[in-house]
Each structure stands twice: as C-alpha cells, then as structure tokens.
Design a protein around this motif. Structure first.
Motif, PDB file in Angstrom:
ATOM      1  N   PRO A   1      39.447 -46.469  60.035  1.00 23.34           N
ATOM      2  CA  PRO A   1      39.272 -45.058  60.378  1.00 23.34           C
ATOM      3  C   PRO A   1      38.874 -44.226  59.164  1.00 23.34           C
ATOM      4  CG  PRO A   1      41.597 -45.618  60.321  1.00 23.34           C
ATOM      5  CD  PRO A   1      40.837 -46.897  60.138  1.00 23.34           C
ATOM      6  N   THR A   2      38.082 -43.204  59.410  1.00 23.33           N
ATOM      7  CA  THR A   2      37.752 -42.250  58.352  1.00 23.33           C
ATOM      8  C   THR A   2      38.935 -41.321  58.136  1.00 23.33           C
ATOM      9  OG1 THR A   2      36.866 -40.605  59.877  1.00 23.33           O
ATOM     10  CG2 THR A   2      35.299 -42.268  59.040  1.00 23.33           C
ATOM     11  N   ASP A   3      38.951 -40.634  57.018  1.00 20.00           N
ATOM     12  CA  ASP A   3      40.000 -39.641  56.782  1.00 20.00           C
ATOM     13  C   ASP A   3      39.941 -38.542  57.836  1.00 20.00           C
ATOM     14  OD1 ASP A   3      40.883 -41.066  54.607  1.00 20.00           O
ATOM     15  OD2 ASP A   3      40.031 -39.710  53.107  1.00 20.00           O
ATOM     16  N   ALA A   4      38.728 -38.133  58.215  1.00 17.53           N
ATOM     17  CA  ALA A   4      38.581 -37.107  59.255  1.00 17.53           C
ATOM     18  C   ALA A   4      39.190 -37.594  60.568  1.00 17.53           C
ATOM     19  CB  ALA A   4      37.108 -36.751  59.442  1.00 17.53           C
ATOM     20  N   GLN A   5      38.985 -38.869  60.876  1.00 19.35           N
ATOM     21  CA  GLN A   5      39.537 -39.426  62.114  1.00 19.35           C
ATOM     22  C   GLN A   5      41.064 -39.472  62.064  1.00 19.35           C
ATOM     23  OE1 GLN A   5      38.212 -43.459  63.057  1.00 19.35           O
ATOM     24  NE2 GLN A   5      37.851 -42.745  65.150  1.00 19.35           N
ATOM     25  N   LEU A   6      41.622 -39.875  60.935  1.00 19.33           N
ATOM     26  CA  LEU A   6      43.085 -39.893  60.807  1.00 19.33           C
ATOM     27  C   LEU A   6      43.652 -38.486  60.922  1.00 19.33           C
ATOM     28  CD1 LEU A   6      43.613 -42.541  57.988  1.00 19.33           C
ATOM     29  CD2 LEU A   6      43.920 -42.828  60.464  1.00 19.33           C
ATOM     30  N   ASN A   7      42.970 -37.505  60.339  1.00 16.78           N
ATOM     31  CA  ASN A   7      43.414 -36.116  60.498  1.00 16.78           C
ATOM     32  C   ASN A   7      43.321 -35.683  61.956  1.00 16.78           C
ATOM     33  OD1 ASN A   7      44.386 -34.964  58.027  1.00 16.78           O
ATOM     34  ND2 ASN A   7      42.328 -35.205  57.206  1.00 16.78           N
ATOM     35  N   GLY A   8      42.250 -36.087  62.658  1.00 14.88           N
ATOM     36  CA  GLY A   8      42.124 -35.775  64.075  1.00 14.88           C
ATOM     37  C   GLY A   8      43.208 -36.438  64.905  1.00 14.88           C
ATOM     38  N   MET A   9      43.533 -37.682  64.577  1.00 15.06           N
ATOM     39  CA  MET A   9      44.625 -38.374  65.269  1.00 15.06           C
ATOM     40  C   MET A   9      45.939 -37.616  65.063  1.00 15.06           C
ATOM     41  SD  MET A   9      43.521 -41.213  66.820  1.00 15.06           S
ATOM     42  CE  MET A   9      44.930 -42.307  66.991  1.00 15.06           C
ATOM     43  N   ARG A  10      46.161 -37.215  63.811  1.00 10.90           N
ATOM     44  CA  ARG A  10      47.390 -36.468  63.513  1.00 10.90           C
ATOM     45  C   ARG A  10      47.390 -35.105  64.214  1.00 10.90           C
ATOM     46  NH1 ARG A  10      52.541 -37.777  61.707  1.00 10.90           N
ATOM     47  NH2 ARG A  10      53.396 -35.874  62.542  1.00 10.90           N
ATOM     48  N   ASP A  11      46.213 -34.457  64.273  1.00  6.93           N
ATOM     49  CA  ASP A  11      46.101 -33.186  65.009  1.00  6.93           C
ATOM     50  C   ASP A  11      46.490 -33.379  66.468  1.00  6.93           C
ATOM     51  OD1 ASP A  11      45.192 -31.836  62.738  1.00  6.93           O
ATOM     52  OD2 ASP A  11      43.073 -31.924  63.339  1.00  6.93           O
ATOM     53  N   ALA A  12      45.980 -34.458  67.088  1.00  6.79           N
ATOM     54  CA  ALA A  12      46.282 -34.719  68.497  1.00  6.79           C
ATOM     55  C   ALA A  12      47.771 -35.002  68.698  1.00  6.79           C
ATOM     56  CB  ALA A  12      45.440 -35.889  69.004  1.00  6.79           C
ATOM     57  N   ILE A  13      48.355 -35.784  67.800  1.00 10.26           N
ATOM     58  CA  ILE A  13      49.784 -36.079  67.886  1.00 10.26           C
ATOM     59  C   ILE A  13      50.592 -34.788  67.771  1.00 10.26           C
ATOM     60  CG2 ILE A  13      51.711 -37.170  66.633  1.00 10.26           C
ATOM     61  CD1 ILE A  13      49.616 -39.441  65.931  1.00 10.26           C
ATOM     62  N   ASP A  14      50.260 -33.962  66.789  1.00  5.93           N
ATOM     63  CA  ASP A  14      50.973 -32.696  66.604  1.00  5.93           C
ATOM     64  C   ASP A  14      50.776 -31.768  67.800  1.00  5.93           C
ATOM     65  OD1 ASP A  14      51.841 -33.670  64.174  1.00  5.93           O
ATOM     66  OD2 ASP A  14      50.413 -32.497  62.980  1.00  5.93           O
ATOM     67  N   TYR A  15      49.573 -31.776  68.375  1.00  3.82           N
ATOM     68  CA  TYR A  15      49.276 -30.963  69.559  1.00  3.82           C
ATOM     69  C   TYR A  15      50.153 -31.409  70.737  1.00  3.82           C
ATOM     70  CZ  TYR A  15      46.329 -28.655  73.088  1.00  3.82           C
ATOM     71  OH  TYR A  15      45.858 -27.864  74.117  1.00  3.82           O
TER      72      TYR A  15
ATOM     73  N   PHE B   1      43.959 -38.248  74.920  1.00  4.22           N
ATOM     74  CA  PHE B   1      42.979 -37.693  73.978  1.00  4.22           C
ATOM     75  C   PHE B   1      42.258 -38.843  73.290  1.00  4.22           C
ATOM     76  CE2 PHE B   1      46.328 -34.542  74.400  1.00  4.22           C
ATOM     77  CZ  PHE B   1      45.601 -33.396  74.670  1.00  4.22           C
ATOM     78  N   VAL B   2      41.017 -38.601  72.872  1.00  3.77           N
ATOM     79  CA  VAL B   2      40.198 -39.566  72.153  1.00  3.77           C
ATOM     80  C   VAL B   2      39.682 -38.882  70.892  1.00  3.77           C
ATOM     81  CG1 VAL B   2      38.127 -41.008  72.229  1.00  3.77           C
ATOM     82  CG2 VAL B   2      39.493 -40.687  74.308  1.00  3.77           C
ATOM     83  N   VAL B   3      39.759 -39.553  69.752  1.00  2.00           N
ATOM     84  CA  VAL B   3      39.368 -38.956  68.479  1.00  2.00           C
ATOM     85  C   VAL B   3      38.195 -39.729  67.879  1.00  2.00           C
ATOM     86  CG1 VAL B   3      40.154 -38.259  66.176  1.00  2.00           C
ATOM     87  CG2 VAL B   3      41.763 -38.232  68.112  1.00  2.00           C
ATOM     88  N   CYS B   4      37.102 -39.011  67.607  1.00  2.00           N
ATOM     89  CA  CYS B   4      35.931 -39.657  67.018  1.00  2.00           C
ATOM     90  C   CYS B   4      36.070 -39.726  65.498  1.00  2.00           C
ATOM     91  CB  CYS B   4      34.645 -38.931  67.415  1.00  2.00           C
ATOM     92  SG  CYS B   4      34.340 -37.362  66.575  1.00  2.00           S
TER      93      CYS B   4
END
Length: 184
Positions: free
Chosen positions: A116-130, A71-74
């Motif tokens: 990283p932006t906060d949105a990006q860190l949340n996206g990274m965490r979303d991907a990890i949790d996924y 996965f890649v997170v913008c």
C-alpha cells in the motif's frame, strides 16, 4: 477524509431486500481487506471504474446484493462509499462476522501492486476512524483472516493491521515514485 459517495463513483442500486439490511447493533470494529487478485496501481481517474467493476463482480458473479465492502480505498487515498455505515456488509465471511465488523478494503493486489502507498494507508485509517466516529464501531482493527480462513488482507497489509493500523510518516514524494514505478 477524501470521501467518494456512491453517486460520485456511479454505483449501481443495491438489490432489495438483502442490499438494504441494516446492522442489528453496534460493531466491534473494522476488518481490513484486499482484492486477493492481481491489481496494478494506475492514475486516479481509473479508480471509480475499478470500483464499479468490483461491484459488478460481487453482484453478477458472487450473486450478492451489492458491493461487499463498507468502504474501498484506492492507492491515492480516496475512500469510496460501498455499503456505508448503515447497511450490513457481505465481505467478512458469514452473517455473524459481517454483523460484527465494518469491512474496509484496499485496492491492493495479491500480485502486481502488493504494497500500500502511504496515501492508501492514510485513507484506510480515515475510513476506520470514520466508522468509529459516525458509525457504532468499537476499537477492534482486524484482518479478514482473523476469524475466517483466508489469506486476506495479504501479508503486507496484515502486518500494518497487527501494528494497530498506524498513520504513516508523510512521504508524498515516495508515494508518487512507487505509483510511477508500479505503472511501468
């Protein structure tokens, strides 16, 4: 999670047979990556093109069968499906390392936009949790440099990984300011 499927970002088909090699067993967790090259945040409508550029580089320059990441997170927090949950990544360094962890990359540079932006860190965490919820990923969260000699995922993202990849305190206004400042 703001998931962008391969079809939605316009991914090229992977090459057979290597692009479709499934994982042989469960993963220990995820490894976090960054680009390691210059990158500057931009408007979200440029992110799919950048992910396509990244895939082309992995396939045409590196000779890989597909984009190397799971996965890649913008910077806007969108999670782009790379090889996904089933097909083994090629980003962690070698076959045993690729087999052991999913690869989640941030569109984050070694220069330019390095925080990283906060949105990006949340996206990274979303991907990890996924990966944990829908793929057989264990609890480990590591950086690419853990087990492979590289500077990846950069000092800033690696510090976040070492803290356990916590979700940031919501600050959308700060993210907008940071994106605006880095695009200037």
């Amino acid at each position: 999670m703001k998931l962008v499927t391969r079809a939605q970002w316009g991914a090229r088909p992977w090459r057979e047979p290597n692009g479709s090699i499934p994982y042989a067993g469960p993963r220990k967790g995820t490894k976090c990556h960054y680009l390691g090259t210059p990158y500057t945040f931009g408007p979200h409508d440029t992110c799919p093109a950048y992910v396509r550029k990244l895939q082309a580089s992995h396939m045409d320059v590196n000779g890989w069968s597909d984009i190397g990441y799971s996965f890649v997170v913008c910077e806007h927090g969108y999670v782009f499906e790379g090889r996904g949950l089933v097909r083994r990544n090629s980003a962690n360094g070698n076959v045993p390392l690729n087999e052991a962890h999913y690869a989640v990359a941030a569109l984050l540079g070694a220069s330019g936009s390095t925080h990283p932006t906060d949105a990006q860190l949340n996206g990274m965490r979303d991907a990890i949790d996924y990966c944990r919820t829908h793929g057989p990923a264990g609890p480990e969260i590591k950086g690419h440099r853990d087990g492979y000699p590289t500077a990846c995922p950069g000092d800033v993202l690696y510090a976040w990984v070492q803290q356990g990849a916590p979700r940031p305190t919501p600050t959308p206004a700060a993210d907008r300011r940071r994106l605006d400042e880095e695009m200037m």
